[in-house]
Design a protein around this motif. Structure first.
Motif, PDB file in Angstrom:
ATOM      1  N   LEU A  61     -20.307  56.288  -3.980  1.00  0.00           N
ATOM      2  CA  LEU A  61     -19.086  55.576  -3.641  1.00  0.00           C
ATOM      3  C   LEU A  61     -18.172  56.455  -2.792  1.00  0.00           C
ATOM      4  CD1 LEU A  61     -17.123  53.200  -3.867  1.00  0.00           C
ATOM      5  CD2 LEU A  61     -16.349  54.161  -6.060  1.00  0.00           C
ATOM      6  N   TYR A  62     -18.075  57.728  -3.154  1.00  0.00           N
ATOM      7  CA  TYR A  62     -17.221  58.637  -2.393  1.00  0.00           C
ATOM      8  C   TYR A  62     -17.760  58.813  -0.971  1.00  0.00           C
ATOM      9  CZ  TYR A  62     -14.322  62.633  -1.212  1.00  0.00           C
ATOM     10  OH  TYR A  62     -13.418  63.473  -0.590  1.00  0.00           O
ATOM     11  N   GLU A  63     -19.068  58.899  -0.838  1.00  0.00           N
ATOM     12  CA  GLU A  63     -19.661  59.055   0.494  1.00  0.00           C
ATOM     13  C   GLU A  63     -19.420  57.825   1.362  1.00  0.00           C
ATOM     14  OE1 GLU A  63     -23.730  59.787  -0.377  1.00  0.00           O
ATOM     15  OE2 GLU A  63     -23.440  61.920  -0.877  1.00  0.00           O
ATOM     16  N   ILE A  64     -19.390  56.652   0.730  1.00  0.00           N
ATOM     17  CA  ILE A  64     -19.196  55.407   1.475  1.00  0.00           C
ATOM     18  C   ILE A  64     -17.731  55.188   1.834  1.00  0.00           C
ATOM     19  CG2 ILE A  64     -19.330  52.883   1.327  1.00  0.00           C
ATOM     20  CD1 ILE A  64     -21.806  53.241  -0.419  1.00  0.00           C
ATOM     21  N   SER A  65     -16.852  55.417   0.856  1.00  0.00           N
ATOM     22  CA  SER A  65     -15.447  55.032   1.019  1.00  0.00           C
ATOM     23  C   SER A  65     -14.478  56.187   1.207  1.00  0.00           C
ATOM     24  CB  SER A  65     -15.014  54.217  -0.202  1.00  0.00           C
ATOM     25  OG  SER A  65     -14.988  55.045  -1.368  1.00  0.00           O
ATOM     26  N   GLY A  66     -14.931  57.407   0.906  1.00  0.00           N
ATOM     27  CA  GLY A  66     -14.023  58.552   0.953  1.00  0.00           C
ATOM     28  C   GLY A  66     -13.122  58.629  -0.262  1.00  0.00           C
ATOM     29  N   LEU A  90     -15.274  46.750  -1.835  1.00  0.00           N
ATOM     30  CA  LEU A  90     -16.111  45.625  -1.412  1.00  0.00           C
ATOM     31  C   LEU A  90     -16.768  45.919  -0.072  1.00  0.00           C
ATOM     32  CD1 LEU A  90     -16.809  42.536  -2.098  1.00  0.00           C
ATOM     33  CD2 LEU A  90     -15.078  42.015  -0.360  1.00  0.00           C
ATOM     34  N   ILE A  91     -18.054  45.604   0.005  1.00  0.00           N
ATOM     35  CA  ILE A  91     -18.798  45.687   1.260  1.00  0.00           C
ATOM     36  C   ILE A  91     -19.348  44.300   1.569  1.00  0.00           C
ATOM     37  CG2 ILE A  91     -20.768  46.717   2.457  1.00  0.00           C
ATOM     38  CD1 ILE A  91     -20.519  49.127   0.615  1.00  0.00           C
ATOM     39  N   ASP A  92     -19.013  43.794   2.752  1.00  0.00           N
ATOM     40  CA  ASP A  92     -19.530  42.495   3.175  1.00  0.00           C
ATOM     41  C   ASP A  92     -20.460  42.689   4.371  1.00  0.00           C
ATOM     42  OD1 ASP A  92     -20.099  39.943   3.946  1.00  0.00           O
ATOM     43  OD2 ASP A  92     -18.033  39.211   3.901  1.00  0.00           O
ATOM     44  N   PRO A  93     -21.773  42.676   4.147  1.00  0.00           N
ATOM     45  CA  PRO A  93     -22.723  42.883   5.242  1.00  0.00           C
ATOM     46  C   PRO A  93     -22.746  41.725   6.238  1.00  0.00           C
ATOM     47  CG  PRO A  93     -23.889  42.258   3.256  1.00  0.00           C
ATOM     48  CD  PRO A  93     -22.456  42.457   2.863  1.00  0.00           C
ATOM     49  N   ASN A  94     -22.132  40.598   5.871  1.00  0.00           N
ATOM     50  CA  ASN A  94     -22.089  39.455   6.778  1.00  0.00           C
ATOM     51  C   ASN A  94     -21.099  39.665   7.914  1.00  0.00           C
ATOM     52  OD1 ASN A  94     -23.778  37.391   5.121  1.00  0.00           O
ATOM     53  ND2 ASN A  94     -22.309  38.202   3.655  1.00  0.00           N
ATOM     54  N   GLY A 121     -11.067  48.453   0.255  1.00  0.00           N
ATOM     55  CA  GLY A 121     -10.875  48.989  -1.077  1.00  0.00           C
ATOM     56  C   GLY A 121      -9.648  48.505  -1.815  1.00  0.00           C
ATOM     57  N   ASP A 122      -8.656  47.966  -1.145  1.00  0.00           N
ATOM     58  CA  ASP A 122      -7.438  47.503  -1.802  1.00  0.00           C
ATOM     59  C   ASP A 122      -7.660  46.107  -2.383  1.00  0.00           C
ATOM     60  OD1 ASP A 122      -4.765  45.875  -1.602  1.00  0.00           O
ATOM     61  OD2 ASP A 122      -4.171  47.983  -1.742  1.00  0.00           O
ATOM     62  N   TYR A 123      -7.399  45.928  -3.666  1.00  0.00           N
ATOM     63  CA  TYR A 123      -7.757  44.658  -4.306  1.00  0.00           C
ATOM     64  C   TYR A 123      -6.967  43.489  -3.721  1.00  0.00           C
ATOM     65  CZ  TYR A 123      -3.645  43.807  -7.304  1.00  0.00           C
ATOM     66  OH  TYR A 123      -2.394  43.499  -7.775  1.00  0.00           O
ATOM     67  N   LYS A 124      -5.717  43.729  -3.316  1.00  0.00           N
ATOM     68  CA  LYS A 124      -4.922  42.651  -2.730  1.00  0.00           C
ATOM     69  C   LYS A 124      -5.534  42.205  -1.404  1.00  0.00           C
ATOM     70  CE  LYS A 124      -0.627  44.467  -4.712  1.00  0.00           C
ATOM     71  NZ  LYS A 124       0.709  45.028  -4.399  1.00  0.00           N
ATOM     72  N   LYS A 125      -5.953  43.166  -0.609  1.00  0.00           N
ATOM     73  CA  LYS A 125      -6.581  42.835   0.670  1.00  0.00           C
ATOM     74  C   LYS A 125      -7.935  42.159   0.465  1.00  0.00           C
ATOM     75  CE  LYS A 125      -4.314  46.587   3.212  1.00  0.00           C
ATOM     76  NZ  LYS A 125      -4.511  47.851   3.976  1.00  0.00           N
ATOM     77  N   ILE A 126      -8.646  42.588  -0.577  1.00  0.00           N
ATOM     78  CA  ILE A 126      -9.934  41.959  -0.876  1.00  0.00           C
ATOM     79  C   ILE A 126      -9.740  40.488  -1.220  1.00  0.00           C
ATOM     80  CG2 ILE A 126     -11.888  41.905  -2.467  1.00  0.00           C
ATOM     81  CD1 ILE A 126     -11.640  44.928  -2.737  1.00  0.00           C
TER      82      ILE A 126
END
Length: 354
Positions: free
Chosen positions: A314-319, A326-330, A336-341
């Motif tokens: 997770l740290y390698e992906i998001s820092g 959340l990652i959306d491959p579509n 990472g911010d829940y409000k933005k998600i």
């Protein structure tokens, strides 16, 4: 014998039947609209094996547009409640609770939210469950680098269900990644799959393509997960027993969030599964999972409780080690911010116009 041929360069699946299975071809096609439901190849193979054995609804042809949950005598969770030691009183309470929560819920989940209230009720919900679903039991042990099973387990559930919560807490403790197929009330897709795989709408429902096992009953699922993937570990003390005492608290405090399908959710799921790094008892992850459930979006749930083997990934992906992530491959979005998600999910996966 039924065989499954998969083209690795295409999402389409070709089912080849031997002579004795051909008569089920039309039936299987009507029961499992594979391309539209997002089932993995392993899940399809599992379905095919069960169809051959006559497990799928007793080899009966069942209309894909079967009666919805509202017309059934008992809800799926009521059945699970009855069979997990709660008796008829818990079933009756849940049948009364669900419409009541819907009446007093916070309304349109895509609208403006009082995030201070959201965080407060979700945080109190987490406190009510103590440490269950907060950490990996492999923390500081030699087993911390254990890998997931070769094929992802598939969990059919809905966020507001206390018995589904019990299973998700166990998944956090065992530190698994699983495919989640949300099954909110009014579900257009996933509840029908459960009915065809197991013969009834009851949640949670687990499919393990590694062993060909499918299970109802949250207590049985938790025991199976620990026996199969928990090594020498056992569930945390009180995890199974506490559901009837405090497992209802998040459902009540969150006023039924993650229980009902949103009116403007898409009829067709995303072509690729979203990925959510989360752990069960995190108050911010809970709010995101509720939204995914209300939108009926299938996703990969990556457990990242305290001591998880995925913390480094997770740290390698998001820092950062913070969840939810959340990652959306579509769309290629990582957030990472829940409000933005929440905002992103309802804007991106909405059928509403204007």
């Amino acid at each position: 014998m039924l065989s499954l041929a998969i083209n690795p360069f295409s999402s389409s699946l070709s089912l080849r039947y031997s002579r004795d299975c051909r008569k089920y071809e039309a039936e299987l096609s009507s029961i499992l609209p594979i391309d539209n439901l997002g089932l993995s190849a392993a899940g399809v193979a599992f379905c095919c094996r069960n169809q051959r054995k006559g497990i799928l609804a007793g080899r009966r042809k069942i209309s894909f547009h079967a009666k919805k949950l509202e017309n059934e005598a008992l809800t799926s969770s009521e059945l699970d409640a009855t069979r997990n030691g709660s008796g008829g009183s818990a079933a009756s309470f849940l049948s009364f609770l669900c419409p009541l929560l819907k009446l007093f819920s916070a309304g349109d989940p895509s609208g403006d939210r009082n995030y201070l209230l959201e965080e407060f009720t979700s945080s109190v919900s987490s406190l009510s469950r103590l440490l269950w679903g907060s950490r990996s039991l492999y923390y500081n042990t030699d087993d911390a680098d254990k890998l997931d099973p070769p094929l992802h387990l598939q969990l059919f559930e809905f966020e507001a269900c206390p018995f589904c919560r019990r299973v998700r807490e166990a998944i956090t403790e065992i530190d698994l990644s699983v495919e989640v197929f949300p099954c909110p009330k009014g579900s257009m897709r996933h509840r029908e799959i459960v009915r065809q795989l197991g013969g009834k709408e009851q949640f949670p429902f687990l499919v393990d393509p590694n062993t060909g096992t499918s299970l109802y009953e949250s207590g049985d699922i938790v025991k199976y997960l620990f026996q199969q993937y928990g090594g020498e570990k056992n569930p945390s003390v009180g995890l199974l027993e506490s559901t009837m005492l405090t497992g209802w608290m998040p459902t009540l405090l969150r006023a039924g969030r993650g229980m009902t399908l949103w009116n403007y959710s898409l009829k067709v799921p995303p072509s690729k599964k979203l990925e959510l790094y989360s752990y069960e008892n995190n108050p911010y992850c809970r709010i995101v999972r509720e939204a995914l459930c209300e939108l009926e979006i299938p996703y990969m749930l990556h457990s990242v409780g305290q001591g998880s083997k995925r913390t480094k990934l997770l740290y390698e992906i998001s820092g950062s080690n913070e969840v939810p992530y959340l990652i959306d491959p579509n769309t290629g979005l990582q957030i990472g911010d829940y409000k933005k998600i929440i905002s992103y999910l309802f804007q991106t996966y909405s059928s509403a116009t204007g």
